[in-house]
Design a protein around this motif. Sequence first.
Motif, PDB file in Angstrom:
ATOM      1  N   LEU A  16      -4.404   7.043  -5.497  1.00 51.87           N
ATOM      2  CA  LEU A  16      -5.154   5.761  -5.534  1.00 51.87           C
ATOM      3  C   LEU A  16      -6.288   5.850  -4.540  1.00 51.87           C
ATOM      4  O   LEU A  16      -6.162   6.315  -3.174  1.00 51.87           O
ATOM      5  CB  LEU A  16      -4.339   4.796  -4.976  1.00 51.87           C
ATOM      6  N   SER A  75      -2.393  -5.625 -11.316  1.00 56.05           N
ATOM      7  CA  SER A  75      -2.297  -4.526 -10.315  1.00 56.05           C
ATOM      8  C   SER A  75      -2.290  -3.007 -10.960  1.00 56.05           C
ATOM      9  O   SER A  75      -2.840  -1.933 -10.860  1.00 56.05           O
ATOM     10  CB  SER A  75      -1.363  -4.557  -9.285  1.00 56.05           C
ATOM     11  N   ARG A  84      -7.398   0.032  -4.638  1.00 55.63           N
ATOM     12  CA  ARG A  84      -6.295  -0.821  -3.702  1.00 55.63           C
ATOM     13  C   ARG A  84      -6.954  -2.204  -3.296  1.00 55.63           C
ATOM     14  O   ARG A  84      -6.149  -3.241  -3.418  1.00 55.63           O
ATOM     15  CB  ARG A  84      -5.851  -0.023  -2.454  1.00 55.63           C
ATOM     16  N   THR A 120       0.774  -1.202   0.073  1.00 59.30           N
ATOM     17  CA  THR A 120       0.159   0.015  -0.096  1.00 59.30           C
ATOM     18  C   THR A 120       0.725   1.309   0.040  1.00 59.30           C
ATOM     19  O   THR A 120       0.627   2.222  -0.734  1.00 59.30           O
ATOM     20  CB  THR A 120      -0.972  -0.140   1.365  1.00 59.30           C
ATOM     21  N   LEU A 170       2.525   1.769  -3.390  1.00 63.15           N
ATOM     22  CA  LEU A 170       1.267   1.899  -4.329  1.00 63.15           C
ATOM     23  C   LEU A 170       0.894   3.583  -4.342  1.00 63.15           C
ATOM     24  O   LEU A 170       0.467   4.111  -5.453  1.00 63.15           O
ATOM     25  CB  LEU A 170       0.117   1.185  -4.341  1.00 63.15           C
ATOM     26  N   TYR A 171       0.764   3.962  -3.067  1.00 59.42           N
ATOM     27  CA  TYR A 171       0.537   5.313  -3.056  1.00 59.42           C
ATOM     28  C   TYR A 171       1.471   5.947  -3.626  1.00 59.42           C
ATOM     29  O   TYR A 171       1.227   7.435  -4.258  1.00 59.42           O
ATOM     30  CB  TYR A 171      -0.033   5.590  -1.591  1.00 59.42           C
TER      31      TYR A 171
END
Length: 221
Positions: free
Chosen positions: A40, A56, A45, A26, A29-30
């Motif tokens: 995001l 993804s 997510r 997480t 990804l952010y």
Amino acid sequence: MQTTTGLAAVLFDMDGTLVDSEKVWTVALYELAEKLGGRLSDAARAAMVGTNMSRSMAILHDDLGLPADRDTADSVAWLEDRMGELFADGLVWKPGAQELLAAVAAADIPAALVTATRRRLVETALETIGRRYFAAVVCGDDLDETKPHPAPYRTAATLLGVPPARCVAIEDSPTGLASARAAGCVVVGIPSEVDLTGTPGVTLVDSLTAVDVSYLRSLVA
């Protein structure tokens, strides 16, 4: 004489099941979403949990409103590099996971790691988890089809030389549960980042602290 009934192997998912790495994903990804000029969403997510890198990144790009024809290769490369850094800092065990792995090994029950994460990152994670526990490792970039396709779990059972029906697969995501069920495994769900309530054909357990070898044997018996 080799038995033909009962528990033959345990197949473990990695992210969110053995190690609390979904939170690490997480973070990265952010960071990537911000690098790409957006933020995001929580829904996107959640949809990524249990999927492979390519899927993804497709979800991420769509969530950010990026052109559908934009190549995700740069995003994949950036995320893999960032996750490599974060994984190298060490991973936190999920409650009961390390103890269960040790108990399965002590009982001489073969185990496999079956993950949608790419092998480069898995090799780093295994420095924390312990590659000695696994007689086989199936990663997200090893096969043409990954979770929720049954191929990963079928492949793991084949590598261990046992039928899927005598394997217990332990998973934390709907995608992983679907893969293991489709392969014909006995499936245990451990909720982590996603609610698994109401998932058919799955035994739900709150935590791996409630799971031991006797319990796993009872599921196959």
